[in-house]
Design an enzyme around this catalytic site. Sequence first.
Site, PDB file in Angstrom:
ATOM      1  N   ARG A  57       0.817  -1.207   0.000  1.00 30.32           N
ATOM      2  CA  ARG A  57       0.000   0.000   0.000  1.00 30.32           C
ATOM      3  C   ARG A  57       0.858   1.268   0.000  1.00 30.32           C
ATOM      4  O   ARG A  57       1.906   1.309   0.615  1.00 30.32           O
ATOM      5  CB  ARG A  57      -0.918   0.033   1.229  1.00 30.32           C
ATOM      6  N   LYS A 201      -8.605  -2.540   0.296  1.00 29.03           N
ATOM      7  CA  LYS A 201      -8.601  -1.711   1.499  1.00 29.03           C
ATOM      8  C   LYS A 201      -9.485  -0.479   1.341  1.00 29.03           C
ATOM      9  O   LYS A 201      -9.972   0.076   2.329  1.00 29.03           O
ATOM     10  CB  LYS A 201      -7.172  -1.314   1.869  1.00 29.03           C
ATOM     11  N   HIS A 220     -10.810  -5.356  11.743  1.00 30.61           N
ATOM     12  CA  HIS A 220      -9.665  -5.884  11.003  1.00 30.61           C
ATOM     13  C   HIS A 220      -9.228  -7.139  11.751  1.00 30.61           C
ATOM     14  O   HIS A 220      -8.400  -7.091  12.658  1.00 30.61           O
ATOM     15  CB  HIS A 220      -8.554  -4.844  10.954  1.00 30.61           C
ATOM     16  N   SER A 238       0.389  -7.674  11.604  1.00 34.51           N
ATOM     17  CA  SER A 238       1.210  -8.599  10.834  1.00 34.51           C
ATOM     18  C   SER A 238       2.286  -9.234  11.712  1.00 34.51           C
ATOM     19  O   SER A 238       2.952  -8.550  12.496  1.00 34.51           O
ATOM     20  CB  SER A 238       1.868  -7.843   9.672  1.00 34.51           C
ATOM     21  N   LYS A 242      -2.111 -14.262  13.356  1.00 35.78           N
ATOM     22  CA  LYS A 242      -3.556 -14.184  13.134  1.00 35.78           C
ATOM     23  C   LYS A 242      -4.039 -15.250  12.148  1.00 35.78           C
ATOM     24  O   LYS A 242      -4.998 -15.973  12.416  1.00 35.78           O
ATOM     25  CB  LYS A 242      -3.912 -12.785  12.628  1.00 35.78           C
ATOM     26  N   ARG A 323       2.154 -11.838  -2.531  1.00 39.99           N
ATOM     27  CA  ARG A 323       0.794 -12.115  -2.072  1.00 39.99           C
ATOM     28  C   ARG A 323       0.070 -13.075  -2.999  1.00 39.99           C
ATOM     29  O   ARG A 323       0.401 -13.197  -4.179  1.00 39.99           O
ATOM     30  CB  ARG A 323      -0.011 -10.812  -2.031  1.00 39.99           C
TER      31      ARG A 323
END
Length: 533
Positions: A57, A201, A220, A238, A242, A323
């Site tokens: 981002r 996002k 989130h 991060s 999670k 990703r």
Amino acid sequence: MRPQSSFGLADQGIKTNATVKWNLLTAPLVEEAVRNGEGILAKDGPLVVKTGKHTGRSASDKFIVRDAETENTVWWGKTNVAMTPEHFANLKEDFLKALGEKSQLYVADLFGGSQPEHRVNVRVINEFAWHNLFIRTLLVRPEASELTAFQPEYTIIDLPSFKADPARHGSRAGSETVIAVNFSEKLILIGGTAYAGEMKKSVFGILNYLLPTKGVMPMHCSANIGPNGDTAVFFGLSGTGKTTLSADASRTLIGDDEHGWSDTAVFNFEGGCYAKMINLSAEAEPEIFATTKRFGTVLENVVIDEETRLIDLDDNSLAENSRGSYPIDFIPNASEKNLGPVPKNIIFLTADAYGVLPPISRLTPDQAMYHFLSGYTARVAGTEIGVTEPSATFSTCFGAPFMPRHPSIYGNLLKERIAKGGVTCWLVNTGWTGGKYGIGKRMPIKATRALLNAALDGSLNTAEFRTDANFGFEVPTAVAGVDSQILDPRATWADKDAYDETATKLVKQFVDNFAQFLDHVDDSVKGAALTSA
């Protein structure tokens, strides 16, 4: 080609001579992307693409239009930076001109949100086929019967080839990238970046702005459901575990990243997953690894041998943030409807590199709000010579970059929902024990899973607890199958004075960070903060 909405681009004031391809399915979009030279197919089926210089981002290039709608509703500051209506008007004019000059465009009509009464209709216009595939994968896909009468509430136009002009558009000096959000016009313009996550996002930001006014808590987080119908929500930045800890074969996955908590459900905002690929292995993450061998997965910045078409997930030469995006039903135990009951447990995950926090702690609702607003984790020491200390990271609500409103709004919503539902809240430290980073060791995953399982099945609530001297929360003193010493961080340190000194330092960092919220929370939460002091 799937049905096209009767409400077309011209109805939105968008004029173009381009060939517009509406609501294409996965296979046609992959064919288009390969034909356009946007990516290549890997040996086992995924589409592999590169995003260029933007592999994440562009937070410094994001703006929200400051006008009568947003003046008193947006939390202005470092995260939410203002753009004038005049600059946005110039940007919109130039975007629409650039759009009109394209030879072909891809349009997808989609939903943000899996619970029908709380979803938002989003139209996405792309110049890249693979971008259209990405957002179609990540958002909730309407049935064909829902498309002909589709009315977009928000529109996203994504043109990686567009170059922003800071003087004319009010964007960041020295940058040709811009992400501009106009809540009054319900329009988001993304230009100068090929990183597809900006679209995902942006929708999250829309829902984070809209849902609190309806009393729905945007989060989130990841979420899953136990065999007895008990939902658990996992917050974490991060590196805290999670994805790993919520991906439990014995529990049903609702989603891995973005959710809403309404009066009746926890619902996924998305219809897909967006996972980190670097160093992914079949042993550690079997379900996610399997998606790298599926047609319909998009792999971003993953290294591929163009002759053999074999991918190398350990090669970070293109990006550390490689990703993969894939439909959520690629995960075997995913929820069919992407939603579940309201939660019984909330888990805040933190990787405490200072080695101060216990492996698990039980929080009161006020303490939960305190730690939610704090959003703490700790980064390990960097690679710079001489830097040996961990560094604390506080990201309010475990997602500050995506929260348009003041954090206290989300914090109060969470506190209300916890109290209303009788939810049990836990703080789980997946970081270090026996000393800080460089001295101690990483918390054993076996111990973390055992403690988490005990929390989720309810057995941990019957344990004996002590009150933590530093933070005031409750810590179990003994749990079956777990070394009792590990439950008391101080006991694991060889140098007890060093532990006390480090704990005092961390407590001060918490208190200093929380000072920004003291005028926005009630006395009971202030009491939780003072306990921590």
